[in-house]
Design a protein around this motif. Structure first.
Motif, PDB file in Angstrom:
ATOM      1  N   PRO A 212       0.771   2.206   6.245  1.00  0.00           N
ATOM      2  CA  PRO A 212      -0.422   2.767   5.610  1.00  0.00           C
ATOM      3  C   PRO A 212      -1.410   3.291   6.658  1.00  0.00           C
ATOM      4  O   PRO A 212      -1.665   2.639   7.668  1.00  0.00           O
ATOM      5  CB  PRO A 212      -1.019   1.593   4.831  1.00  0.00           C
ATOM      6  CG  PRO A 212      -0.450   0.378   5.453  1.00  0.00           C
ATOM      7  CD  PRO A 212       0.846   0.761   6.099  1.00  0.00           C
TER       8      PRO A 212
ATOM      9  N   ASP B 167      -5.308   4.785   3.699  1.00  0.00           N
ATOM     10  CA  ASP B 167      -4.264   3.973   3.058  1.00  0.00           C
ATOM     11  C   ASP B 167      -3.048   4.752   2.567  1.00  0.00           C
ATOM     12  O   ASP B 167      -2.131   4.163   2.011  1.00  0.00           O
ATOM     13  CB  ASP B 167      -4.806   3.149   1.881  1.00  0.00           C
ATOM     14  CG  ASP B 167      -5.573   1.931   2.335  1.00  0.00           C
ATOM     15  OD1 ASP B 167      -5.422   1.524   3.495  1.00  0.00           O
ATOM     16  OD2 ASP B 167      -6.332   1.378   1.518  1.00  0.00           O
TER      17      ASP B 167
ATOM     18  N   THR C  61       0.541   6.582   2.867  1.00  0.00           N
ATOM     19  CA  THR C  61       1.670   6.269   3.735  1.00  0.00           C
ATOM     20  C   THR C  61       1.857   7.388   4.750  1.00  0.00           C
ATOM     21  O   THR C  61       1.919   8.565   4.398  1.00  0.00           O
ATOM     22  CB  THR C  61       2.957   6.075   2.915  1.00  0.00           C
ATOM     23  OG1 THR C  61       2.754   4.987   2.008  1.00  0.00           O
ATOM     24  CG2 THR C  61       4.147   5.763   3.815  1.00  0.00           C
TER      25      THR C  61
ATOM     26  N   SER D 239      -5.052  -1.316   7.660  1.00  0.00           N
ATOM     27  CA  SER D 239      -4.854  -1.457   6.223  1.00  0.00           C
ATOM     28  C   SER D 239      -3.973  -2.662   5.882  1.00  0.00           C
ATOM     29  O   SER D 239      -3.074  -3.030   6.644  1.00  0.00           O
ATOM     30  CB  SER D 239      -4.195  -0.187   5.680  1.00  0.00           C
ATOM     31  OG  SER D 239      -3.933  -0.316   4.317  1.00  0.00           O
TER      32      SER D 239
ATOM     33  N   LYS E 133      -2.585  -2.545   2.779  1.00  0.00           N
ATOM     34  CA  LYS E 133      -1.791  -1.965   1.697  1.00  0.00           C
ATOM     35  C   LYS E 133      -0.306  -2.116   2.009  1.00  0.00           C
ATOM     36  O   LYS E 133       0.121  -2.006   3.159  1.00  0.00           O
ATOM     37  CB  LYS E 133      -2.141  -0.485   1.526  1.00  0.00           C
ATOM     38  CG  LYS E 133      -1.390   0.183   0.408  1.00  0.00           C
ATOM     39  CD  LYS E 133      -1.706   1.661   0.320  1.00  0.00           C
ATOM     40  CE  LYS E 133      -0.824   2.319  -0.712  1.00  0.00           C
ATOM     41  NZ  LYS E 133      -0.810   3.761  -0.576  1.00  0.00           N
ATOM     42  N   LYS E 134       0.491  -2.350   0.989  1.00  0.00           N
ATOM     43  CA  LYS E 134       1.942  -2.481   1.154  1.00  0.00           C
ATOM     44  C   LYS E 134       2.594  -1.100   1.135  1.00  0.00           C
ATOM     45  O   LYS E 134       2.205  -0.224   0.384  1.00  0.00           O
ATOM     46  CB  LYS E 134       2.542  -3.332   0.028  1.00  0.00           C
ATOM     47  CG  LYS E 134       2.051  -4.753   0.024  1.00  0.00           C
ATOM     48  CD  LYS E 134       2.618  -5.513   1.186  1.00  0.00           C
ATOM     49  CE  LYS E 134       2.176  -6.956   1.157  1.00  0.00           C
ATOM     50  NZ  LYS E 134       2.364  -7.634   2.402  1.00  0.00           N
TER      51      LYS E 134
END
Length: 127
Positions: free
Chosen positions: A30, A35, A37, A71, A73-74
């Motif tokens: 991320p 955030d 990708t 980040s 975020k996944k």
């Protein structure tokens, strides 16, 4: 030491969600700004986010990590998803005693596996 191992160890050590694509030699993660990708090219250790026009090198990411602004975020990891699907399937199959239902589950899983193999082989042909 290869740059690949330096890059991968950074993402692991910082506990940043990432996906390493061996074929492309890229690490997806991320963006620390927006955030979305993005990917880091292993050969150069450069990354660029088309969503927010931010980019840099691994050193820039290290600076972000030092300020605590990376980040959480996944990132979608298809290898992990495939493994998780297989685990869920095995758990589901072992939890039922109905042979007819087991047979349907097996049929379904074979279809899923064939589809995955098709897309995996298609990816290999296009690269």
């Amino acid at each position: 030491m290869k740059l690949k191992y330096v890059c991968l160890s950074f993402f692991k050590e910082q506990k940043i969600s990432f996906f390493y694509n061996k074929k492309e030699e890229r690490i997806y993660f991320p963006c620390p700004i927006c955030d979305e990708t993005v990917f880091l090219e292993i050969e150069s250790a450069n990354w660029f986010c088309q969503a927010c026009d931010e980019g840099g090198t691994l050193k820039v990411l290290i600076n972000f990590s030092n300020t605590g602004s990376l980040s959480t975020k996944k990132v979608y990891n298809p290898t992990k998803e495939k493994r998780d699907i297989r685990i869920l399937y095995k758990n589901l199959l072992s939890s039922t005693q109905d042979e007819k239902l087991k047979s349907r589950f097996e049929y379904f899983m074979n279809k899923v596996e064939n589809l995955i193999e098709y897309f995996d082989s298609e990816d290999k042909m296009t690269s």
